[in-house]
Design an enzyme around this catalytic site. Structure first.
Site, mmCIF file in Angstrom:
data_model
loop_
_atom_site.group_PDB
_atom_site.id
_atom_site.type_symbol
_atom_site.label_atom_id
_atom_site.label_comp_id
_atom_site.label_asym_id
_atom_site.label_seq_id
_atom_site.Cartn_x
_atom_site.Cartn_y
_atom_site.Cartn_z
ATOM 1 N N ARG A 57 -5.913 -59.506 -44.994
ATOM 2 C CA ARG A 57 -6.703 -59.271 -43.789
ATOM 3 C C ARG A 57 -8.167 -59.619 -44.078
ATOM 4 O O ARG A 57 -8.520 -59.946 -45.203
ATOM 5 C CB ARG A 57 -6.557 -57.809 -43.339
ATOM 6 C CG ARG A 57 -6.716 -56.842 -44.509
ATOM 7 C CD ARG A 57 -7.241 -55.520 -44.167
ATOM 8 N NE ARG A 57 -8.580 -55.601 -43.654
ATOM 9 C CZ ARG A 57 -9.660 -55.825 -44.413
ATOM 10 N NH1 ARG A 57 -9.596 -55.998 -45.713
ATOM 11 N NH2 ARG A 57 -10.865 -55.898 -43.848
ATOM 12 N N ALA A 59 -11.475 -61.575 -41.791
ATOM 13 C CA ALA A 59 -11.539 -62.883 -41.131
ATOM 14 C C ALA A 59 -11.498 -64.074 -42.105
ATOM 15 O O ALA A 59 -10.629 -64.944 -41.980
ATOM 16 C CB ALA A 59 -12.773 -62.930 -40.235
ATOM 17 N N GLN A 195 -9.440 -49.142 -42.968
ATOM 18 C CA GLN A 195 -9.914 -50.153 -43.918
ATOM 19 C C GLN A 195 -11.131 -49.646 -44.700
ATOM 20 O O GLN A 195 -11.349 -50.055 -45.839
ATOM 21 C CB GLN A 195 -10.288 -51.451 -43.188
ATOM 22 C CG GLN A 195 -9.115 -52.247 -42.647
ATOM 23 C CD GLN A 195 -8.774 -51.894 -41.216
ATOM 24 O OE1 GLN A 195 -9.021 -50.772 -40.776
ATOM 25 N NE2 GLN A 195 -8.200 -52.819 -40.485
ATOM 26 N N ASP A 236 -15.659 -61.009 -36.928
ATOM 27 C CA ASP A 236 -14.475 -61.868 -36.800
ATOM 28 C C ASP A 236 -14.749 -63.086 -35.930
ATOM 29 O O ASP A 236 -14.022 -64.070 -36.000
ATOM 30 C CB ASP A 236 -13.298 -61.063 -36.233
ATOM 31 C CG ASP A 236 -12.783 -60.120 -37.294
ATOM 32 O OD1 ASP A 236 -13.419 -59.066 -37.514
ATOM 33 O OD2 ASP A 236 -11.771 -60.450 -37.935
ATOM 34 N N ASN A 246 -16.004 -57.508 -33.899
ATOM 35 C CA ASN A 246 -15.691 -56.968 -35.233
ATOM 36 C C ASN A 246 -14.776 -55.770 -35.032
ATOM 37 O O ASN A 246 -14.483 -55.371 -33.886
ATOM 38 C CB ASN A 246 -16.969 -56.591 -35.991
ATOM 39 C CG ASN A 246 -16.688 -56.309 -37.462
ATOM 40 O OD1 ASN A 246 -15.965 -57.059 -38.116
ATOM 41 N ND2 ASN A 246 -17.197 -55.215 -37.988
ATOM 42 N N LYS A 247 -14.354 -55.195 -36.122
ATOM 43 C CA LYS A 247 -13.404 -54.078 -36.083
ATOM 44 C C LYS A 247 -13.797 -53.030 -35.056
ATOM 45 O O LYS A 247 -14.974 -52.672 -34.944
ATOM 46 C CB LYS A 247 -13.330 -53.467 -37.488
ATOM 47 C CG LYS A 247 -12.396 -52.305 -37.673
ATOM 48 C CD LYS A 247 -10.991 -52.573 -37.204
ATOM 49 C CE LYS A 247 -10.344 -53.791 -37.818
ATOM 50 N NZ LYS A 247 -9.097 -54.218 -37.121
#
Ligand code: MRU
Length: 347
Positions: A57, A59, A195, A236, A246-247
């Site tokens: 995982r 990007a 994460q 990302d 992003n996340k």
């Protein structure tokens, strides 16, 4: 026959110099930090599963891994048509991180117009090597923004586990630490897949960088206590106007920083910039399965705490508007809102 080897924190790709054999190993990130299990990648469907389940995982690393998979398939004598089909499956495996599309487009250019086994392998190796260099440049550019005493909030995992090199935002933090700056990191656990709690902590421990783990909803309170001086995240996809995905949870970090007047930075390589995407609302956002929110899964098995038929909303990413960003740290420089308005992301 001599063996060539590419290694990163979570990838190992080796191949014989005559391009007759290869081995591709991936560290299963879903089992970290308690189990370090290396998977041997044997087929395209397995690789797609590895990407979709977030065993690999981040990007940049998704793009690098997908490219190496095509190199492996080429070494296995797959035809040009089979490789083109594989490229399409990999391209579609996750929708948000544009690095995947950028890397596959590079591989496709070779598959379509310069097709040979050697060219396919060389392109994948070049993509891996380039990512290592991009990380180093971002780290150097970004580390200059940090000083002794900084208390840095970060979200998700953006380090060696998310790239072929030292990372994006976490690479910047690691560089500032390596330069001797006395910094402390607050790590958002990053629900739902943790994460931050599972991976960023694991990396910071290895790097011996002092950190404190928090749940995502503690950040604003820490800011109100003046315990956070800067925040830095990865991305990302960055749109031409500077909005970025992003996340999930990144947008809350940015809004909280804005309210508390804390500089909020984003660090990403040029492979994350999508000049064809005018603004954030055009970024495709991956929706993930309800089970990730109904409970948690990990090395310990799975635990559910919500009624299984609860309606769930589970976007994997959110979009942060450009106006909340203090600077964008890229491999080729550090950009302000003025640079973005002047079209720096259009090229
Ligand atoms: O779903 P993930 O774990 O692949 O999401 C990763 C992130 O959102 C990172 O912050 C992002 O890829 C940028 S840093 C490598």
């Amino acid at each position: 026959m001599s063996l060539k080897k590419l290694t990163s924190m979570s990838l190992e790709f080796s191949y014989s110099a005559d391009l007759k054999k290869s081995e591709f190993k991936i560290l299963d990130q879903t089992l970290l930090p308690f189990e370090e299990k290396w998977l041997i990648v044997e087929s395209l469907p397995q690789m797609v599963e590895i990407i979709q389940s977030l065993r690999v995982r981040g990007a940049p690393l998704i793009g690098v891994s997908a490219s190496l998979m095509l190199a492996k398939l080429a070494i296995e004598n797959k035809s040009q048509a089979e490789l083109q089909k594989a490229a399409t499956e990999l391209y579609e495996s996750r929708p948000t991180a544009v690095n995947l599309m950028v890397c596959i487009d590079r591989m496709r250019a070779v598959l379509n117009s310069k097709f040979s086994l050697e060219n396919v392998v060389n392109e994948a190796v070049a993509i891996f090597d380039e990512d290592v260099q991009l990380c180093d440049r971002m780290a150097t550019n970004g580390a200059a923004l940090f000083v002794d005493g900084d208390q840095i909030l970060t979200h998700c995992n953006t380090g060696g586990l998310a790239t072929a090199g030292v990372g994006t935002a976490l690479g910047v933090i690691a560089k500032a630490h390596a330069q001797g700056k006395k910094i402390h990191v607050y790590v958002d656990e990053t629900r739902p897949l943790l994460q931050g709690g599972r991976l960023t902590t694991w990396e910071l421990q290895k790097l011996k960088i002092p950190y404190t783990l928090i749940t995502d909803n503690m950040a604003a309170q820490l800011m109100s206590l003046k315990k956070i001086t800067k925040a830095i995240v990865g991305s990302d996809r960055i749109a031409a106007n500077g909005d970025f995905a992003n996340k999930i949870g990144t947008y809350s970090v940015a809004v909280n920083c804005f309210y508390h007047q804390i500089p909020f930075y984003v660090a990403a390589p040029y492979t994350t910039v999508d000049p064809t995407c005018a603004s954030g609302e055009l970024i495709p956002i991956e929706q993930r399965k309800p089970s990730e929110v109904l409970g948690v899964q990990g090395h310990f098995g799975s635990v559910q705490w919500a009624p299984l038929d609860s309606k769930v909303y589970n976007p994997s990413f959110d979009v942060t508007p450009a106006k909340l960003v203090a600077v964008w740290i890229l491999d080729r420089g550090v950009y302000t809102q003025k640079d973005v308005d002047a079209g720096v992301f259009l090229k």
